[in-house]
Design an enzyme around this catalytic site. Structure first.
Site, PDB file in Angstrom:
ATOM      1  N   TYR A 142      -5.727   6.934 -37.511  1.00  0.00           N
ATOM      2  CA  TYR A 142      -5.162   5.648 -37.822  1.00  0.00           C
ATOM      3  C   TYR A 142      -4.930   5.372 -39.307  1.00  0.00           C
ATOM      4  O   TYR A 142      -3.839   4.486 -39.761  1.00  0.00           O
ATOM      5  CB  TYR A 142      -6.614   4.269 -37.757  1.00  0.00           C
ATOM      6  N   LYS A 189     -13.470  16.142 -29.013  1.00  0.00           N
ATOM      7  CA  LYS A 189     -12.381  16.812 -28.403  1.00  0.00           C
ATOM      8  C   LYS A 189     -12.560  18.222 -29.177  1.00  0.00           C
ATOM      9  O   LYS A 189     -11.547  18.940 -29.636  1.00  0.00           O
ATOM     10  CB  LYS A 189     -10.979  16.236 -28.171  1.00  0.00           C
ATOM     11  N   ASP A 221     -12.573  13.412 -22.781  1.00  0.00           N
ATOM     12  CA  ASP A 221     -11.943  13.287 -21.341  1.00  0.00           C
ATOM     13  C   ASP A 221     -13.118  12.887 -20.454  1.00  0.00           C
ATOM     14  O   ASP A 221     -13.012  11.977 -19.451  1.00  0.00           O
ATOM     15  CB  ASP A 221     -11.068  14.433 -21.034  1.00  0.00           C
ATOM     16  N   ASP A 245     -11.813   3.446 -30.311  1.00  0.00           N
ATOM     17  CA  ASP A 245     -11.137   2.470 -29.823  1.00  0.00           C
ATOM     18  C   ASP A 245     -10.889   2.229 -28.209  1.00  0.00           C
ATOM     19  O   ASP A 245     -11.083   1.222 -27.475  1.00  0.00           O
ATOM     20  CB  ASP A 245      -9.814   2.431 -30.468  1.00  0.00           C
ATOM     21  N   ASP A 249     -13.074  -0.307 -25.389  1.00  0.00           N
ATOM     22  CA  ASP A 249     -12.542  -1.145 -24.302  1.00  0.00           C
ATOM     23  C   ASP A 249     -12.685  -0.827 -22.938  1.00  0.00           C
ATOM     24  O   ASP A 249     -13.064  -1.542 -22.063  1.00  0.00           O
ATOM     25  CB  ASP A 249     -10.976  -0.946 -24.401  1.00  0.00           C
TER      26      ASP A 249
HETATM   27  C1  IPM Z   1      -9.533  -3.034 -32.213  1.00  0.00           C
HETATM   28  C2  IPM Z   1      -8.145  -3.347 -32.052  1.00  0.00           C
HETATM   29  C3  IPM Z   1      -7.399  -2.624 -33.188  1.00  0.00           C
HETATM   30  C4  IPM Z   1      -7.842  -1.186 -33.412  1.00  0.00           C
HETATM   31  C5  IPM Z   1      -5.979  -3.127 -33.368  1.00  0.00           C
HETATM   32  C6  IPM Z   1      -5.716  -4.710 -33.129  1.00  0.00           C
HETATM   33  C7  IPM Z   1      -5.404  -2.580 -34.635  1.00  0.00           C
HETATM   34  O1  IPM Z   1      -7.429  -2.782 -30.718  1.00  0.00           O
HETATM   35  O2  IPM Z   1     -10.061  -3.883 -32.874  1.00  0.00           O
HETATM   36  O3  IPM Z   1     -10.045  -2.465 -31.453  1.00  0.00           O
HETATM   37  O4  IPM Z   1      -7.036  -0.572 -32.782  1.00  0.00           O
HETATM   38  O5  IPM Z   1      -8.455  -0.822 -33.907  1.00  0.00           O
HETATM   39 MN    MN Z   2      -9.066  -1.569 -29.674  1.00  0.00          MN
END
Ligand code: IPM
Ligand code: MN
Length: 371
Positions: A142, A189, A221, A245, A249
């Site tokens: 990032y 990884k 993975d 990240d 999710d």
């Molecule tokens: C998160 C979001 C952010 C990230 C984006 C909005 C930049 O997806 O907080 O997980 O990737 O960190």
């Molecule tokens: Mn995110």
């Protein structure tokens, strides 16, 4: 107790869900005799519209002066499909993480038995799911050098980690594991990436300071698969920025809705609390977004501010709404309640208006009517 809190409502549904959290915090203040002073600031697409900058200097100053920041959501569709945009809302969030030194993003994931039917997984796989993800937040791909040539034929993003960046979050993760089921899974990884091998080396060294905590190593993975196949095996997951990240999710939907999950970004002197969902622009202004992720983020903030009992009271109120079917449209598309109604019910529970004097008929009229 007096607390000074910065509030960034942000984009899309951010203002609606954060608005409910502020009501909830006011209810907490009322019940416990506290004073919470909120200072509002702009970030994201709304800040670009107002100032041209996704993180105006005043916003950063406000957050630096406050004890903690409560944040809503960031992002706007007009930037998502425009690779030429030079200024993007997300840059605001990335910069504030960096500027406030928020190197650890903590995301707890729990399955709620009342919402089991909403999970994409079978109920039996959800039994005992209670994990917490420690995602490194200010390093890695990032923040490494980015490059694209003028002709747009080649681009690169560098993944870079330094020893101290790995050490500090590793300590946080192990300390948390000591308070839980005493297991850390490092996700990396290491069969391919040099940065991952550095993580393994440093985590191995650091782990020796915590002999009561078991360490497990897992390739990303495989971890992506294990989260679906056997999520109950995880206690604390420790991982670098981008893997965290993606996996957070993935893990978030185990609970039934992305809208339920809170997060805390911590590190140096400051901390920021936000739901893990995005700005969900399609729902903005409709009073249908799920405020629970934001309200539980406010609970994490109360805990951070050493208001433990207050945090527990908020969580109990949220649990009560979920158990009684007081849920938003993402959870029950037919019999749903509005964002503001959920906020109100959580407040009523905190100030003890319900369940003692609950009048279900009165609550029912606040329900949506679907034709
Ligand atoms: C998160 C979001 C952010 C990230 C984006 C909005 C930049 O997806 O907080 O997980 O990737 O960190
Ligand atoms: Mn995110």
């Amino acid at each position: 107790m007096y607390k000074h809190i910065a509030v960034i409502m942000g984009d899309g549904i951010g203002p609606e869900v954060t608005g409910q959290s502020l009501r909830v915090l006011d209810a907490v203040a009322q019940r416990f005799g506290h004073t919470f002073h909120y200072e509002h600031a702009l970030m994201g697409a709304v800040a670009i519209d107002a100032t041209g900058d996704p993180l105006p200097p005043e916003t950063l100053a406000t957050c630096q002066q406050a004890e903690a920041t409560l944040f809503g959501a960031i992002g706007h569709p007009k930037y998502d499909n425009d690779p030429t945009a030079k200024v993007r809302p997300e840059q605001g969030l990335l910069r504030i993480r960096r500027e406030l030194g928020l190197f650890a993003n903590i995301r707890p994931v729990k399955a709620y038995p009342a919402l089991e039917h909403l999970s994409p997984l079978k109920a039996q796989r959800l039994e005992g799911v209670d994990m917490i993800i420690f995602r490194e937040l200010t390093g890695g791909i990032y923040f490494g050098n980015k490059h694209v040539d003028e002709g747009h034929t080649i681009a690169s993003d560098t993944c870079l980690y330094q020893r101290h960046e790995i050490e500090r979050i590793t300590h946080l993760a192990y300390r948390q594991a000591q308070l839980r089921r005493k297991k850390v899974t490092l996700v990396d990884k290491a069969n391919v990436l040099e940065t991952s091998r550095l993580w393994r080396r440093i985590v191995q060294e650091t782990a020796s300071v915590y002999p009561d905590v078991a360490t497990e190593y897992m390739f990303v993975d495989n971890a992506a698969m294990q989260i679906v196949v056997n999520p109950a095996q995880f206690d604390v997951i420790l991982t670098e920025n981008m893997f965290g990240d993606i996996l957070s999710d993935e893990a978030s939907v185990l609970s039934g809705s992305l809208g339920l999950l809170p997060s805390a970004s911590v590190g140096g002197q400051k901390a920021l609390f936000e739901p893990i969902h995005g700005s969900y622009p399609q729902a903005a202004g409709k009073d249908i977004a799920n405020p629970v992720g934001s309200i539980l983020s406010a609970a994490m903030m109360l805990e951070y501010l050493s208001l433990q009992e207050e945090a527990t009271v908020v969580r109990q109120a949220v649990d009560w709404t979920l158990q009684h079917g007081f849920v938003t449209k993402d959870i029950d598309p037919v019999n749903f309640y509005f964002t503001s109604t959920i906020g109100e019910l959580v407040c009523d529970h905190i100030t003890r208006k319900v369940p003692a004097e609950v009048n279900i008929a009165n609550i029912q009229v606040r329900k949506s009517t679907i034709i």
